[in-house]
Each structure stands twice: as structure tokens, then as C-alpha cells.
Write a protein that holds these residues in place. Structure first.
Motif, PDB file in Angstrom:
ATOM      1  N   LEU A 149      10.972 -18.812   5.979  1.00  0.00           N
ATOM      2  CA  LEU A 149      10.539 -17.480   5.524  1.00  0.00           C
ATOM      3  C   LEU A 149      11.818 -16.622   5.174  1.00  0.00           C
ATOM      4  O   LEU A 149      12.039 -15.915   3.975  1.00  0.00           O
TER       5      LEU A 149
ATOM      6  N   GLU B 141       6.275 -28.904   7.368  1.00  0.00           N
ATOM      7  CA  GLU B 141       5.114 -28.377   8.140  1.00  0.00           C
ATOM      8  C   GLU B 141       4.371 -29.733   8.260  1.00  0.00           C
ATOM      9  O   GLU B 141       3.802 -30.253   9.264  1.00  0.00           O
TER      10      GLU B 141
ATOM     11  N   GLY C 180       3.153 -16.905   7.276  1.00  0.00           N
ATOM     12  CA  GLY C 180       2.962 -17.629   6.063  1.00  0.00           C
ATOM     13  C   GLY C 180       1.817 -17.554   5.172  1.00  0.00           C
ATOM     14  O   GLY C 180       2.320 -17.532   4.016  1.00  0.00           O
TER      15      GLY C 180
ATOM     16  N   THR D 252       0.915 -23.464   4.849  1.00  0.00           N
ATOM     17  CA  THR D 252       2.177 -22.649   5.437  1.00  0.00           C
ATOM     18  C   THR D 252       2.303 -22.882   6.958  1.00  0.00           C
ATOM     19  O   THR D 252       1.221 -22.969   7.758  1.00  0.00           O
ATOM     20  N   ALA D 253       3.573 -22.847   7.459  1.00  0.00           N
ATOM     21  CA  ALA D 253       4.168 -23.243   8.822  1.00  0.00           C
ATOM     22  C   ALA D 253       3.190 -22.227   9.519  1.00  0.00           C
ATOM     23  O   ALA D 253       3.284 -20.920   9.270  1.00  0.00           O
TER      24      ALA D 253
ATOM     25  N   LYS E   7       3.282 -19.123  12.772  1.00  0.00           N
ATOM     26  CA  LYS E   7       4.373 -18.186  13.135  1.00  0.00           C
ATOM     27  C   LYS E   7       5.624 -18.732  14.050  1.00  0.00           C
ATOM     28  O   LYS E   7       6.432 -18.030  13.925  1.00  0.00           O
TER      29      LYS E   7
ATOM     30  N   ILE F   5       7.747 -20.750  11.261  1.00  0.00           N
ATOM     31  CA  ILE F   5       8.067 -20.619   9.836  1.00  0.00           C
ATOM     32  C   ILE F   5       9.373 -19.922   9.693  1.00  0.00           C
ATOM     33  O   ILE F   5       9.946 -19.779   8.572  1.00  0.00           O
ATOM     34  N   GLN F   6       9.700 -18.768  10.756  1.00  0.00           N
ATOM     35  CA  GLN F   6      10.627 -17.814  10.463  1.00  0.00           C
ATOM     36  C   GLN F   6      12.009 -18.083   9.655  1.00  0.00           C
ATOM     37  O   GLN F   6      12.514 -17.322   8.804  1.00  0.00           O
TER      38      GLN F   6
ATOM     39  N   ASP G 250       9.571 -21.073   2.515  1.00  0.00           N
ATOM     40  CA  ASP G 250       8.513 -21.468   3.288  1.00  0.00           C
ATOM     41  C   ASP G 250       7.258 -22.134   2.828  1.00  0.00           C
ATOM     42  O   ASP G 250       6.486 -22.660   3.065  1.00  0.00           O
TER      43      ASP G 250
ATOM     44  N   GLY H 237       8.876 -25.744   2.648  1.00  0.00           N
ATOM     45  CA  GLY H 237       8.312 -25.632   3.878  1.00  0.00           C
ATOM     46  C   GLY H 237       7.031 -26.312   4.211  1.00  0.00           C
ATOM     47  O   GLY H 237       6.726 -26.889   5.036  1.00  0.00           O
TER      48      GLY H 237
END
Length: 367
Positions: A212, A226, A55, A202-203, A205, A208-209, A217, A222
Motif C-alpha cells: 500500500l 495475495e 485494502g 486486496t490483501a 491489513k 498489505i502495508q 496493493d 498485490g
């Protein structure tokens, strides 16, 4: 360089001006800055193959290295705590900006470096506020990696630097503030009656995928997912029962949580009764009650009258504050649209000015 302004339907509202001739001052409450030193460290993380935060890489490879007009404007404006920022405020009719270290702040850094950078950012911001006391106010940056340092820095920020709150850019390397190890931060903020602005990151790992992969994201979606999740964790894990006087400010009209209040109350109650999750225990109030008691929301990036009016209705008019989200979102027409809200002049003064003065403990303005 000037901010690019998208084309929207024209507004009949006049060009905004500062000084309060319309009957209120405009205080923008989520306005970002960055020090050159921390930007250098962030860009260095992009070159570190062991730094595993997709992120962060998505966000700062764009703002830190892209050559398009908007990211170049953002990167330049983040570092301007002087005439360029003041000129942008004047153009948009913003009388005072509450400035805070932009996301992700010191939070992705190693603990010792994070503390150095948070302290440096606070010192630089304090100098800018001292140079422009009628235009700038500040929030204290912290390094949650060291909660005891952060508590001391919150005290220094209020008592020595003259700041009016705390900025925390959501999770810290995947860890959330409902963990009791972070509670010295809440203890200090509650004891000093200083609000915490919970700003997006950003979220992490493990979160987030799917966003993203679809380009969702960042600010488009996103961030809200988050940070709304973070605030909801604080509610459902009982943080506001332990710290009932804690003040939390959240941008983007509450990261969507006000629109979910009925469902949050219903499903939280049902889930607690079912005993389905060890982590979800009974709390003293319904989730919506904490949103009305402990949380204030700002309009950063959400200059849409139906949503603003809805939040005023369900949270209360004293819970909704104006913000621009400069320099990430800088559109003078957004100020005009909020000037056109179906409110009386007294209600607009509350929205733009006195709510911020009350929550952040700012000096009272003359408008």
C-alpha cells in the motif's frame, strides 16, 4: 461511455467478430458484475470509521468515488447485465461471458447481510442468464462467513439456477480457506463437480502495508501476491489431498505460481525435511503436481504471448483458458493478440472454447 483504450503497437489482426467464423467461439471466463445493492453497502463501509480494512478502502474509494474516466466506466459497466455489456462483447468478438460477483463480493460484510447479498446477487445473475442464455453463464456467489449456507447455495446455484461454478474472492476478513471450518464449501463443490474460481482480493491489513505504501496493493502486484499465497496455502496445507477431485480456476495465468513451480517443489521438500514449521507437513504430491491436477488458469489481464505459451507448456494445453477481465481490463487489441498466438486453429479452439466448456460444464458450441 466507452472504455478508454491505451495506445499499443498496432496489430495486423482483423477486428474480432462473434459467431465462430474463425473456427472457434471465444468464451471469456473471468467477467465481473456487481449489484446496485452490494455497491451501496460497500460505499457505506467507506463511511464507517470502525471498518478497518485498508485494502478495501484503497480499492473501493477509487472505483466507487473517483471521477476519472476509467473508474466511472468500471462502476457503470459492473452494473450492466444487458445491452451495454452485450455491445462490448460484440465489439471484442466475445461469444459468451462467464459472469461472477466482483471482488470482494459479500465477504467483507456481516454474516447475515452477506448471506442476503450473495443470494440476491445469484438471483439477479440467474435472471440475466435466463434473458441471454446464449451469451451469459454464471458462477455462484457465496458467503464463506457461513460455510454451511455457502454449501447449500452452491447446490442451489447448480441445480436450481443453472450456474457452472463458484466464485470466491480470496480471503474472508483475513481468513483463508485452508482452515477446516471452511471445508463444507469444498465438500459441496467436489460432490457437485463444480469448479471454484479463486479470484483476487486486496490483501488483509496484516499483509498489505508495504504494498500500500508503494501503490502496489491492487492489480499491478498485490492481487497476485495475495491470491497466489492463498492457493499455495491450499496446496501445502493438504487441502487437495483431502479433496483430490476439487477443481480450482485461478486468473492472471495462475497468479505467478506456474513460473515458480521448480522452486516451489525444491524448497517445499527441503522445508518439510527440516521440520522448521509446524504448519508445513508432508503432502502426497509435489506442489507442481497439484497445479497440474487440480488447477486451471485463465489469461485475464495477461494477454502476453510468451507467458501464455509458457503456461501451456508447463501446465498442459488443456489447463489454460481465455479470459478478458471485463470491465477492469477491456482492450479489443488484447483479443487480436491472442488470436495471433502461434497455435493451430484446433489449438485456438481448445484455448478459447472447449477448455471452458469442459471445465465449467457449458453447453457445447457450434464452431
Amino acid at each position: 461511455m466507452t472504455a478508454p483504450e491505451p495506445t499499443f503497437p498496432p496489430t495486423q489482426a482483423p477486428q474480432p467478430t462473434t459467431g465462430g467464423r474463425q473456427g472457434y467461439l471465444r468464451i471469456a471466463t473471468e467477467e465481473a458484475f456487481a449489484t446496485p445493492e452490494i455497491l451501496k453497502l460497500w460505499l457505506g463501509l467507506l463511511d464507517d470509521p470502525t471498518f478497518d480494512d485498508p485494502g478495501f478502502r484503497s480499492l473501493w474509494s477509487f472505483y466507487g468515488t473517483a471521477t476519472a474516466e476509467r473508474p466511472r466506466f468500471v462502476l457503470q459497466s459492473l452494473q450492466d447485465l444487458g445491452e451495454g455489456r452485450l455491445a462490448a462483447m460484440d465489439k471484442a468478438g466475445i461469444d459468451r461471458a462467464i459472469l461472477s460477483l466482483t471482488s470482494p463480493g459479500a465477504q467483507p460484510l456481516r454474516k447475515d447481510i452477506a448471506k442476503q447479498q450473495a443470494t440476491l446477487a445469484n438471483d439477479q445473475l440467474a435472471q440475466a442468464c435466463k434473458r441471454h442464455p446464449d451469451r451469459f453463464s454464471g458462477l455462484t456467489a457465496v458467503a464463506p462467513q457461513d460455510p454451511e449456507y455457502s454449501a447449500r447455495e452452491i447446490e442451489r446455484g447448480k441445480n436450481e439456477l443453472g450456474f457452472h461454478g463458484v466464485i470466491i474472492n480470496s480471503h474472508t476478513q483475513g481468513e483463508y480457506l485452508d482452515d477446516p471450518k471452511f471445508w463444507p464449501i469444498f465438500e459441496a463443490a467436489q460432490a457437485l463437480d463444480t469448479p471454484i474460481y479463486l479470484h483476487p482480493n486486496t490483501a488483509p491489513k496484516n499483509f498489505i502495508q508495504p504494498m500500500l505504501e508503494a501503490g502496489l496493493d491492487g492489480a499491478i502486484w498485490g492481487f497476485a501476491v495475495e491470491t497466489g499465497t492463498h492457493l499455495l496455502r491450499l496446496i501445502t496445507k493438504g487441502v487437495f489431498d483431502r479433496f483430490p477431485r476439487l477443481k480450482m480456476v485461478v486468473g492472471h495465468l495462475g497468479e505467478a505460481l506456474p513460473f515458480w513451480m521448480y522452486r516451489l517443489d525444491y524448497m517445499h521438500g527441503a522445508t518439510v525435511r527440516s521440520g522448521r514449521y509446524e504448519a508445513m507437513k508432508p503432502i502426497e504430491c509435489r506442489p507442481s503436481e497439484y497445479l497440474k491436477r487440480n488447477v486451471w488458469v485463465t489469461t485475464s489481464g495477461m494477454a502476453w504471448a510468451p507467458a501464455i505459451m509458457f503456461c501451456r507448456d508447463v501446465l498442459g494445453p488443456d489447463r489454460v483458458l481465455y479470459a478478458m477481465d471485463y470491465p477492469y481490463e477491456y482492450l479489443v487489441d488484447e483479443v487480436r493478440w491472442q488470436d495471433d498466438l502461434p497455435l493451430t486453429t484446433a489449438e485456438k479452439k481448445q484455448f478459447y472454447q472447449t477448455n471452458a466448456e469442459t471445465v465449467f460444464g457449458l453447453p457445447k458450441g457450434d464452431a
